[in-house]
Design a protein around this motif. Structure first.
Motif, PDB file in Angstrom:
ATOM      1  N   LEU A  72       0.824  -1.204   0.000  1.00 50.99           N
ATOM      2  CA  LEU A  72       0.000   0.000   0.000  1.00 50.99           C
ATOM      3  C   LEU A  72       0.862   1.260   0.000  1.00 50.99           C
ATOM      4  O   LEU A  72       0.576   2.229  -0.723  1.00 50.99           O
ATOM      5  CB  LEU A  72      -0.918  -0.001   1.222  1.00 50.99           C
ATOM      6  CG  LEU A  72      -2.062  -1.020   1.204  1.00 50.99           C
ATOM      7  CD1 LEU A  72      -2.736  -1.075   2.568  1.00 50.99           C
ATOM      8  CD2 LEU A  72      -3.072  -0.682   0.116  1.00 50.99           C
ATOM      9  N   LEU A  73       1.923   1.254   0.812  1.00 50.90           N
ATOM     10  CA  LEU A  73       2.788   2.431   0.917  1.00 50.90           C
ATOM     11  C   LEU A  73       3.562   2.674  -0.374  1.00 50.90           C
ATOM     12  O   LEU A  73       3.518   3.777  -0.947  1.00 50.90           O
ATOM     13  CB  LEU A  73       3.752   2.269   2.089  1.00 50.90           C
ATOM     14  CG  LEU A  73       4.750   3.409   2.307  1.00 50.90           C
ATOM     15  CD1 LEU A  73       4.033   4.717   2.591  1.00 50.90           C
ATOM     16  CD2 LEU A  73       5.713   3.073   3.451  1.00 50.90           C
ATOM     17  N   PHE A  74       4.261   1.662  -0.849  1.00 49.06           N
ATOM     18  CA  PHE A  74       5.064   1.812  -2.060  1.00 49.06           C
ATOM     19  C   PHE A  74       4.178   2.058  -3.276  1.00 49.06           C
ATOM     20  O   PHE A  74       4.522   2.865  -4.153  1.00 49.06           O
ATOM     21  CB  PHE A  74       5.931   0.578  -2.284  1.00 49.06           C
ATOM     22  CG  PHE A  74       7.205   0.563  -1.502  1.00 49.06           C
ATOM     23  CD1 PHE A  74       7.208   0.775  -0.127  1.00 49.06           C
ATOM     24  CD2 PHE A  74       8.419   0.330  -2.122  1.00 49.06           C
ATOM     25  CE1 PHE A  74       8.382   0.761   0.600  1.00 49.06           C
ATOM     26  CE2 PHE A  74       9.601   0.313  -1.403  1.00 49.06           C
ATOM     27  CZ  PHE A  74       9.585   0.536  -0.042  1.00 49.06           C
ATOM     28  N   GLY A  75       3.030   1.367  -3.346  1.00 55.54           N
ATOM     29  CA  GLY A  75       2.133   1.566  -4.477  1.00 55.54           C
ATOM     30  C   GLY A  75       1.616   2.988  -4.554  1.00 55.54           C
ATOM     31  O   GLY A  75       1.556   3.591  -5.639  1.00 55.54           O
ATOM     32  N   GLY A  76       1.233   3.561  -3.412  1.00 54.95           N
ATOM     33  CA  GLY A  76       0.740   4.930  -3.401  1.00 54.95           C
ATOM     34  C   GLY A  76       1.811   5.925  -3.792  1.00 54.95           C
ATOM     35  O   GLY A  76       1.570   6.823  -4.619  1.00 54.95           O
ATOM     36  N   ILE A  77       3.002   5.776  -3.225  1.00 51.51           N
ATOM     37  CA  ILE A  77       4.097   6.700  -3.554  1.00 51.51           C
ATOM     38  C   ILE A  77       4.460   6.596  -5.032  1.00 51.51           C
ATOM     39  O   ILE A  77       4.668   7.605  -5.716  1.00 51.51           O
ATOM     40  CB  ILE A  77       5.325   6.403  -2.662  1.00 51.51           C
ATOM     41  CG1 ILE A  77       5.014   6.746  -1.205  1.00 51.51           C
ATOM     42  CG2 ILE A  77       6.546   7.175  -3.148  1.00 51.51           C
ATOM     43  CD1 ILE A  77       6.093   6.349  -0.233  1.00 51.51           C
ATOM     44  N   GLY A  78       4.548   5.364  -5.542  1.00 55.39           N
ATOM     45  CA  GLY A  78       4.907   5.168  -6.943  1.00 55.39           C
ATOM     46  C   GLY A  78       3.901   5.784  -7.900  1.00 55.39           C
ATOM     47  O   GLY A  78       4.275   6.437  -8.881  1.00 55.39           O
ATOM     48  N   LEU A  79       2.609   5.607  -7.622  1.00 57.30           N
ATOM     49  CA  LEU A  79       1.582   6.162  -8.506  1.00 57.30           C
ATOM     50  C   LEU A  79       1.561   7.685  -8.452  1.00 57.30           C
ATOM     51  O   LEU A  79       1.346   8.341  -9.476  1.00 57.30           O
ATOM     52  CB  LEU A  79       0.209   5.603  -8.135  1.00 57.30           C
ATOM     53  CG  LEU A  79      -0.065   4.152  -8.527  1.00 57.30           C
ATOM     54  CD1 LEU A  79      -1.457   3.747  -8.096  1.00 57.30           C
ATOM     55  CD2 LEU A  79       0.098   3.941 -10.031  1.00 57.30           C
ATOM     56  N   VAL A  80       1.768   8.253  -7.268  1.00 53.32           N
ATOM     57  CA  VAL A  80       1.798   9.711  -7.157  1.00 53.32           C
ATOM     58  C   VAL A  80       2.935  10.286  -7.992  1.00 53.32           C
ATOM     59  O   VAL A  80       2.745  11.241  -8.768  1.00 53.32           O
ATOM     60  CB  VAL A  80       1.939  10.141  -5.680  1.00 53.32           C
ATOM     61  CG1 VAL A  80       2.320  11.616  -5.582  1.00 53.32           C
ATOM     62  CG2 VAL A  80       0.636   9.899  -4.927  1.00 53.32           C
ATOM     63  N   LEU A  81       4.122   9.711  -7.870  1.00 46.56           N
ATOM     64  CA  LEU A  81       5.267  10.210  -8.635  1.00 46.56           C
ATOM     65  C   LEU A  81       5.066  10.001 -10.133  1.00 46.56           C
ATOM     66  O   LEU A  81       5.438  10.864 -10.933  1.00 46.56           O
ATOM     67  CB  LEU A  81       6.541   9.495  -8.170  1.00 46.56           C
ATOM     68  CG  LEU A  81       6.992   9.790  -6.735  1.00 46.56           C
ATOM     69  CD1 LEU A  81       8.167   8.910  -6.335  1.00 46.56           C
ATOM     70  CD2 LEU A  81       7.363  11.262  -6.585  1.00 46.56           C
ATOM     71  N   ALA A  82       4.469   8.872 -10.511  1.00 48.23           N
ATOM     72  CA  ALA A  82       4.245   8.599 -11.933  1.00 48.23           C
ATOM     73  C   ALA A  82       3.172   9.514 -12.509  1.00 48.23           C
ATOM     74  O   ALA A  82       3.245   9.909 -13.687  1.00 48.23           O
ATOM     75  CB  ALA A  82       3.852   7.145 -12.127  1.00 48.23           C
ATOM     76  N   ALA A  83       2.170   9.860 -11.703  1.00 46.06           N
ATOM     77  CA  ALA A  83       1.057  10.677 -12.187  1.00 46.06           C
ATOM     78  C   ALA A  83       1.407  12.160 -12.289  1.00 46.06           C
ATOM     79  O   ALA A  83       0.624  12.936 -12.844  1.00 46.06           O
ATOM     80  CB  ALA A  83      -0.163  10.499 -11.286  1.00 46.06           C
ATOM     81  N   LEU A  84       2.554  12.560 -11.753  1.00 47.43           N
ATOM     82  CA  LEU A  84       2.940  13.971 -11.818  1.00 47.43           C
ATOM     83  C   LEU A  84       3.359  14.395 -13.213  1.00 47.43           C
ATOM     84  O   LEU A  84       3.393  15.589 -13.522  1.00 47.43           O
ATOM     85  CB  LEU A  84       4.084  14.243 -10.828  1.00 47.43           C
ATOM     86  CG  LEU A  84       3.738  14.129  -9.343  1.00 47.43           C
ATOM     87  CD1 LEU A  84       4.976  14.369  -8.491  1.00 47.43           C
ATOM     88  CD2 LEU A  84       2.624  15.104  -8.963  1.00 47.43           C
ATOM     89  N   THR A  85       3.706  13.423 -14.074  1.00 46.08           N
ATOM     90  CA  THR A  85       4.174  13.740 -15.412  1.00 46.08           C
ATOM     91  C   THR A  85       3.642  12.716 -16.405  1.00 46.08           C
ATOM     92  O   THR A  85       3.562  11.530 -16.078  1.00 46.08           O
ATOM     93  CB  THR A  85       5.717  13.762 -15.472  1.00 46.08           C
ATOM     94  OG1 THR A  85       6.136  13.907 -16.839  1.00 46.08           O
ATOM     95  CG2 THR A  85       6.299  12.487 -14.905  1.00 46.08           C
TER      96      THR A  85
END
Length: 300
Positions: free
Chosen positions: A186-199
């Protein structure tokens, strides 16, 4: 309308039935659309339903995650070990670089293409809303990471039982690690998607995820080691709050009975461990909130 012969008297207009009819099947609604998007995103995280090239990276990383577990099981069975050389709760932390690489390769493909090719509004034109899209993508990414991290644990557990190790001890260790990898996913998935969705640029998303997870992990480890060498052991537990992997390490060493991976095995005490747990919960909830806000704009 019938054609009119030149010079002839006008004919009465006719309407022809060409066979079209309204759809009278079941309207499956938002739940079905959300479930379909979740399944499609989860399959895509392992290249299923995509080109053969797309399957190479996730399948190789899944094999790399499982290989140490297979080796440990082979050694335990053949040499009749009394306990596994690596605890269940240590496995995901030990292979955190592989998890980070998998996340960096798959999170951008899950969301960046929708942003780059502006297909997000098409999703929202159907009976699906922003919350459905975010839940489906977040759930799929967390589930993909859970599969990546739990499969080696299952191999270890089955191998330990085949090696006739104590059933109660192995079951307890497996259960503790199961809780840990759920939090990690849950933690890594959320962080990864946030960073990927920024660009919308997939390459930028990959670099951002690898840089964030790797730099924070290495920096925290180095600072903690410096603190231990300078006899400032009291601050080691506080520096663990600044890295996703050390956050999971702190939570499982405080509440799940795992050995700490911090320098000198100096894990957080119970009070600080509660802060670790609250920070993990805040990051998970915050990642969801950021994604909701991001797709509120992307859907316009």
């Amino acid at each position: 309308m019938s054609a009119q012969t030149p010079g002839a008297a006008p004919e009465t207009t006719r309407i022809h039935n060409i066979g079209y009819r309204n759809y009278d099947g079941a309207r499956l609604g938002r739940a079905y659309a959300r479930r379909s998007l979740f399944v499609q995103s989860l399959r895509g995280a392992y290249g299923l339903g995509r080109s053969a090239k797309s399957k190479i990276m996730p399948m190789i990383l899944l094999a790399v995650m499982c290989l140490p577990a297979l080796i440990i099981v082979a050694v335990a069975v053949t040499t009749k070990l009394k306990q596994l050389p690596l605890d269940y709760t240590e496995y995901a932390i030990f292979l955190q670089p592989v998890i980070s690489l998998y996340l960096a390769s798959q999170a951008p493909q899950s969301v960046s293409r929708d942003l780059r090719f502006k297909t997000v509004p098409l999703y929202f034109s159907r009976p699906i809303e922003r919350v459905d899209y975010v839940l489906a993508k977040y759930g799929a990414m967390a589930s993909a990471l859970f599969i990546l991290t739990v499969l080696p644990l299952v191999i270890l557990y089955v191998g330990a039982l085949l090696a006739e190790l104590d059933f109660a001890d192995q079951t307890a260790g497996f259960g503790q690690a199961l809780v840990s990898v759920i939090l990690l996913s849950l933690l890594f998935g959320g962080i990864g998607l946030v960073l990927a969705a920024l660009t919308p640029r997939r390459g930028f998303g990959v670099a951002a995820i690898i840089g964030t997870l790797t730099i924070t992990s290495v920096a925290v480890t180095v600072i903690q080691e410096i603190a231990r060498e300078s006899d400032s052991t009291g601050v080691i537990q506080w520096f663990g709050l600044f890295s996703p992997s050390s956050l999971i390490d702190g939570v499982q060493s405080t509440f799940l009975g795992a050995d700490s991976g911090f320098p000198g095995q100096i894990g957080p005490d119970t009070g600080v461990g509660v802060i670790y747990l609250l920070v993990v919960a805040a990051l998970i909830a915050g990642s969801y909130a950021v994604l909701m806000r991001r797709y509120g704009k992307a859907g316009l």
